[in-house]
Design a protein around this motif. Structure first.
Motif, PDB file in Angstrom:
ATOM      1  N   UNK A   1       8.987 -27.455   4.068  1.00 31.25           N
ATOM      2  CA  UNK A   1       8.336 -26.322   4.731  1.00 31.25           C
ATOM      3  C   UNK A   1       9.113 -25.889   5.973  1.00 31.25           C
ATOM      4  N   UNK A   2       9.161 -24.607   6.199  1.00 27.72           N
ATOM      5  CA  UNK A   2       9.849 -24.083   7.373  1.00 27.72           C
ATOM      6  C   UNK A   2       8.833 -23.420   8.300  1.00 27.72           C
ATOM      7  N   UNK A   3       9.250 -23.167   9.522  1.00 26.10           N
ATOM      8  CA  UNK A   3       8.386 -22.487  10.482  1.00 26.10           C
ATOM      9  C   UNK A   3       8.248 -21.016  10.128  1.00 26.10           C
ATOM     10  N   UNK A   4       7.121 -20.454  10.509  1.00 26.20           N
ATOM     11  CA  UNK A   4       6.876 -19.034  10.291  1.00 26.20           C
ATOM     12  C   UNK A   4       7.963 -18.212  10.994  1.00 26.20           C
ATOM     13  N   UNK A   5       8.487 -17.212  10.295  1.00 29.07           N
ATOM     14  CA  UNK A   5       9.513 -16.341  10.882  1.00 29.07           C
ATOM     15  C   UNK A   5       8.952 -15.485  12.004  1.00 29.07           C
ATOM     16  N   UNK A   6       7.624 -15.408  12.100  1.00 37.21           N
ATOM     17  CA  UNK A   6       6.951 -14.672  13.172  1.00 37.21           C
ATOM     18  C   UNK A   6       7.455 -13.243  13.285  1.00 37.21           C
ATOM     19  N   UNK A   7       7.267 -12.511  12.191  1.00 39.51           N
ATOM     20  CA  UNK A   7       7.664 -11.108  12.197  1.00 39.51           C
ATOM     21  C   UNK A   7       6.892 -10.326  13.249  1.00 39.51           C
ATOM     22  N   UNK A   8       7.547  -9.325  13.811  1.00 43.78           N
ATOM     23  CA  UNK A   8       6.941  -8.495  14.845  1.00 43.78           C
ATOM     24  C   UNK A   8       6.019  -7.457  14.211  1.00 43.78           C
ATOM     25  N   UNK A   9       5.059  -6.959  14.973  1.00 40.30           N
ATOM     26  CA  UNK A   9       4.133  -5.978  14.404  1.00 40.30           C
ATOM     27  C   UNK A   9       4.824  -4.773  13.784  1.00 40.30           C
ATOM     28  N   UNK A  10       5.923  -4.333  14.385  1.00 36.35           N
ATOM     29  CA  UNK A  10       6.597  -3.132  13.879  1.00 36.35           C
ATOM     30  C   UNK A  10       7.510  -3.405  12.693  1.00 36.35           C
ATOM     31  N   UNK A  11       7.682  -4.670  12.306  1.00 35.35           N
ATOM     32  CA  UNK A  11       8.555  -5.007  11.180  1.00 35.35           C
ATOM     33  C   UNK A  11       7.914  -4.596   9.850  1.00 35.35           C
ATOM     34  N   UNK A  12       8.758  -4.259   8.894  1.00 36.16           N
ATOM     35  CA  UNK A  12       8.294  -3.906   7.553  1.00 36.16           C
ATOM     36  C   UNK A  12       7.727  -5.132   6.854  1.00 36.16           C
ATOM     37  N   UNK A  13       6.501  -5.016   6.339  1.00 31.07           N
ATOM     38  CA  UNK A  13       5.858  -6.122   5.626  1.00 31.07           C
ATOM     39  C   UNK A  13       5.908  -5.941   4.119  1.00 31.07           C
ATOM     40  N   UNK A  14       5.730  -4.699   3.656  1.00 33.06           N
ATOM     41  CA  UNK A  14       5.692  -4.472   2.213  1.00 33.06           C
ATOM     42  C   UNK A  14       6.045  -3.048   1.854  1.00 33.06           C
ATOM     43  N   UNK A  15       6.551  -2.886   0.644  1.00 36.03           N
ATOM     44  CA  UNK A  15       6.778  -1.567   0.064  1.00 36.03           C
ATOM     45  C   UNK A  15       5.839  -1.454  -1.130  1.00 36.03           C
ATOM     46  N   UNK A  16       4.903  -0.538  -1.029  1.00 36.15           N
ATOM     47  CA  UNK A  16       3.873  -0.365  -2.055  1.00 36.15           C
ATOM     48  C   UNK A  16       4.107   0.972  -2.744  1.00 36.15           C
ATOM     49  N   UNK A  17       4.515   0.913  -4.001  1.00 36.94           N
ATOM     50  CA  UNK A  17       4.798   2.150  -4.722  1.00 36.94           C
ATOM     51  C   UNK A  17       3.497   2.832  -5.121  1.00 36.94           C
ATOM     52  N   UNK A  18       3.447   4.142  -4.844  1.00 35.07           N
ATOM     53  CA  UNK A  18       2.249   4.907  -5.152  1.00 35.07           C
ATOM     54  C   UNK A  18       2.044   4.963  -6.657  1.00 35.07           C
ATOM     55  N   UNK A  19       0.805   5.277  -7.056  1.00 31.95           N
ATOM     56  CA  UNK A  19       0.433   5.187  -8.464  1.00 31.95           C
ATOM     57  C   UNK A  19       1.105   6.171  -9.377  1.00 31.95           C
ATOM     58  N   UNK A  20       1.719   7.220  -8.830  1.00 29.40           N
ATOM     59  CA  UNK A  20       2.418   8.167  -9.674  1.00 29.40           C
ATOM     60  C   UNK A  20       1.503   9.096 -10.444  1.00 29.40           C
ATOM     61  N   UNK A  21       0.265   9.352  -9.939  1.00 29.17           N
ATOM     62  CA  UNK A  21      -0.654  10.241 -10.653  1.00 29.17           C
ATOM     63  C   UNK A  21      -0.228  11.696 -10.550  1.00 29.17           C
ATOM     64  N   UNK A  22       0.630  12.026  -9.581  1.00 30.80           N
ATOM     65  CA  UNK A  22       1.070  13.417  -9.420  1.00 30.80           C
ATOM     66  C   UNK A  22       2.584  13.544  -9.529  1.00 30.80           C
ATOM     67  N   UNK A  23       3.275  12.544  -9.998  1.00 34.56           N
ATOM     68  CA  UNK A  23       4.724  12.621 -10.123  1.00 34.56           C
ATOM     69  C   UNK A  23       5.367  11.273  -9.933  1.00 34.56           C
ATOM     70  N   UNK A  24       6.694  11.272  -9.730  1.00 36.54           N
ATOM     71  CA  UNK A  24       7.422  10.021  -9.571  1.00 36.54           C
ATOM     72  C   UNK A  24       6.933   9.266  -8.337  1.00 36.54           C
TER      73      UNK A  24
END
Length: 517
Positions: A148-171
């Motif tokens: 186990x390693x220590x938490x990287x302790x990401x900052x609030x402004x850091x990117x956490x996730x990329x969530x692709x939209x459902x594509x109901x209106x296009x790509x």
């Protein structure tokens, strides 16, 4: 604050408490913390660095929840992948975000091998109970071998996730959500009182989708218990509620319909269930009425939002579904802005409109996305002056209650009149023969567009399209009523979040129009 803060807190205040339940497997917060730390170590051993994208293509499981935490613990970025997409769509998203790793389970093992061959630079990891394909690293073996390693302790402004939209209106576009976006949304939801202390939450909606994520991050932040089923089925929900005394669930309207209309509904003890949160797509008044009657001990709460708002923006509490609120018609709306969020209705020039005037819904708050992944022009169109312009049409009454009328792109303009498909669908859903319905605009030589209804009938029930149209004419203006009705037996196409794919329903009509033009 970051998305791992809740785990760090629970390791301190209640390490022996139950964190996750997945079938017969139970993990305490201490066990979850150990596995998350080892998972983060394993990711680093495989070369994952801060900011690298790790995609996940899996059904619901406790391992999926571990990945949300472990990827953040390692300082990387999670990319939850829509399980309903084709291999071509998934490959496109993996190229788009330049994923360094893909994690799959048994349901998507073969597809994972295919994708790994198409993208040789991407490491494939298999996370399920068996050994998995030879082409993949084994998740459990990686965790067992890593320290186990220590938490990287990401900052609030850091990117956490990329969530692709459902594509109901296009790509689909990759919505970038920061740690601050996700934690802020969880705090807003907690402030609304939607998850009381001791919440036992059922993960029945897909874990790749932020509708479920809204509740998941609340549970992780507050230390609630997580009961997980692989995917939604009415029997699975009923069994889990009975076995684990689930008291909170979040399911979309199509799931509510399948649950309360199931032949075996009422055969299990669901008395522990006290609260259902619903959203992701509009609910018809007829379905809401039916659900409230069949689950009289359950308080229904509507949440409106979108992936770009991480996701919650408004809340319609249970009290507005009944009594004075119901008498005022508030049960037909989406409630008011949740604590910490501002909502307004704007015109085409992005200026606020007067109350009771239809316009575009705009949202502001610390929950609003960072932007679309590597799409600055589309980000600039959506984020104007700090406000997220949603593409949803709606209006706000004098008391700040918001009512959704349609997606701007779903609005039908027929003979110069605006027709909002939701209004027509609400009428169709009251017809005794209708199980499911959707209303779209189709080409019309004289009127530009015509209102077309697609309905799924109840089994073995005869439906006359002319009678359905007459039924609508008794309840709404004639120009709003369907001119044509398509009666089907098979369910309508749905996105991974349970939204009806109107784009797919419109496509045959407009493609034919192009060919004959």
């Amino acid at each position: 604050m970051n998305v791992t803060q809740g785990l760090r807190r629970m390791l301190q205040v209640d390490p022996k408490g139950i964190a996750t339940i997945d079938g017969d497997r139970r993990h305490t917060w201490a066990q979850l913390g150990d596995r998350v730390g080892r998972l983060a170590g394993a990711l680093q051993n495989l070369g994952i660095k801060g900011g690298d994208r790790v995609a996940v293509l899996m059904l619901n499981s406790d391992r999926y929840l571990e990945l949300y935490l472990g990827i953040a613990w390692a300082g990387a970025v999670i990319v939850p992948t829509n399980t309903r997409w084709s291999v071509i769509e998934i490959e496109d998203s993996l190229h788009d975000c330049r994923a360094s790793m893909l994690v799959v389970d048994k349901a998507f093992a073969a597809m994972g091998v295919q994708l790994a061959k198409a993208i040789p630079s991407m490491t494939l990891v298999y996370a399920d109970d068996d050994a998995g394909p030879a082409e993949a690293k084994n998740y459990e073996a990686l965790i067992a071998a890593a320290k186990p390693i220590d938490d990287a302790m990401r900052k609030p402004e850091d990117l956490a996730g990329i969530f692709y939209t459902g594509g109901t209106t296009g790509r689909s576009k990759g919505v970038m959500l920061s740690h601050n976006n996700l934690v802020t949304n969880a705090l807003h939801t907690l402030a609304e009182g939607l998850f009381p202390e001791g919440s036992i939450y059922l993960h029945a909606a897909p874990m790749f989708h932020l509708a479920n994520g809204a509740a998941m991050f609340v549970q992780l932040l507050s230390g609630g218990r997580n009961v997980i089923i692989r995917s939604f089925t009415p029997e699975g929900v009923m069994d889990a509620v009975q076995a684990e005394k689930v008291n909170v669930g979040l399911i979309v309207p199509t799931m509510i319909q399948m649950l309360v209309d199931h032949p075996s509904f009422g055969s299990r003890d669901m008395s522990s269930l006290k609260r259902i949160l619903y959203g992701a797509s509009p609910i018809t008044e007829a379905l809401l009425e039916r659900a409230m009657k069949k689950l009289p001990h359950v308080a229904f709460h509507q949440l409106y939002g979108m992936t770009e708002t991480a996701p919650c923006a408004t809340h319609l509490p249970w009290r507005e579904h009944t009594g004075e609120g119901r008498a005022k018609g508030r049960h037909r709306g989406c409630g008011r802005a949740i604590i910490g969020v501002e909502v307004r209705i704007v015109d085409v020039d992005h200026k606020p409109v007067p109350p009771n005037t239809v316009g575009e819904v705009a949202i502001r708050g610390n929950n609003v996305m960072m932007g679309y992944w590597e799409r600055p022009e589309e980000t600039a169109k959506a984020l104007i002056g700090g406000w997220m312009h949603t593409g949803d049409g709606g209006y706000m009454d004098d008391d700040g209650y918001f009512y959704l009328v349609d997606r701007i792109k779903d609005m039908i303009v027929t003979g110069g009149e605006n027709v909002y498909s939701i209004e027509v669908e609400n009428v169709l859903a009251q017809h005794p023969a209708v199980v499911q319905c959707a209303v779209v605009g189709i080409p019309h030589e004289r009127w530009g567009e015509a209102v077309h209804a697609i309905i799924v009938r109840k089994p073995n029930v005869a439906v006359d399209p002319a009678e359905v149209i007459a039924f609508c004419k008794e309840k709404i203006a004639h120009y709003k009523c369907p001119r044509t009705v398509d009666v089907r037996d098979e369910p309508l196409p749905l996105s991974g979040a349970g939204k009806i794919l109107k784009r797919e329903l419109r496509k045959p009509f407009w493609e034919k129009e192009k060919k004959t033009a």
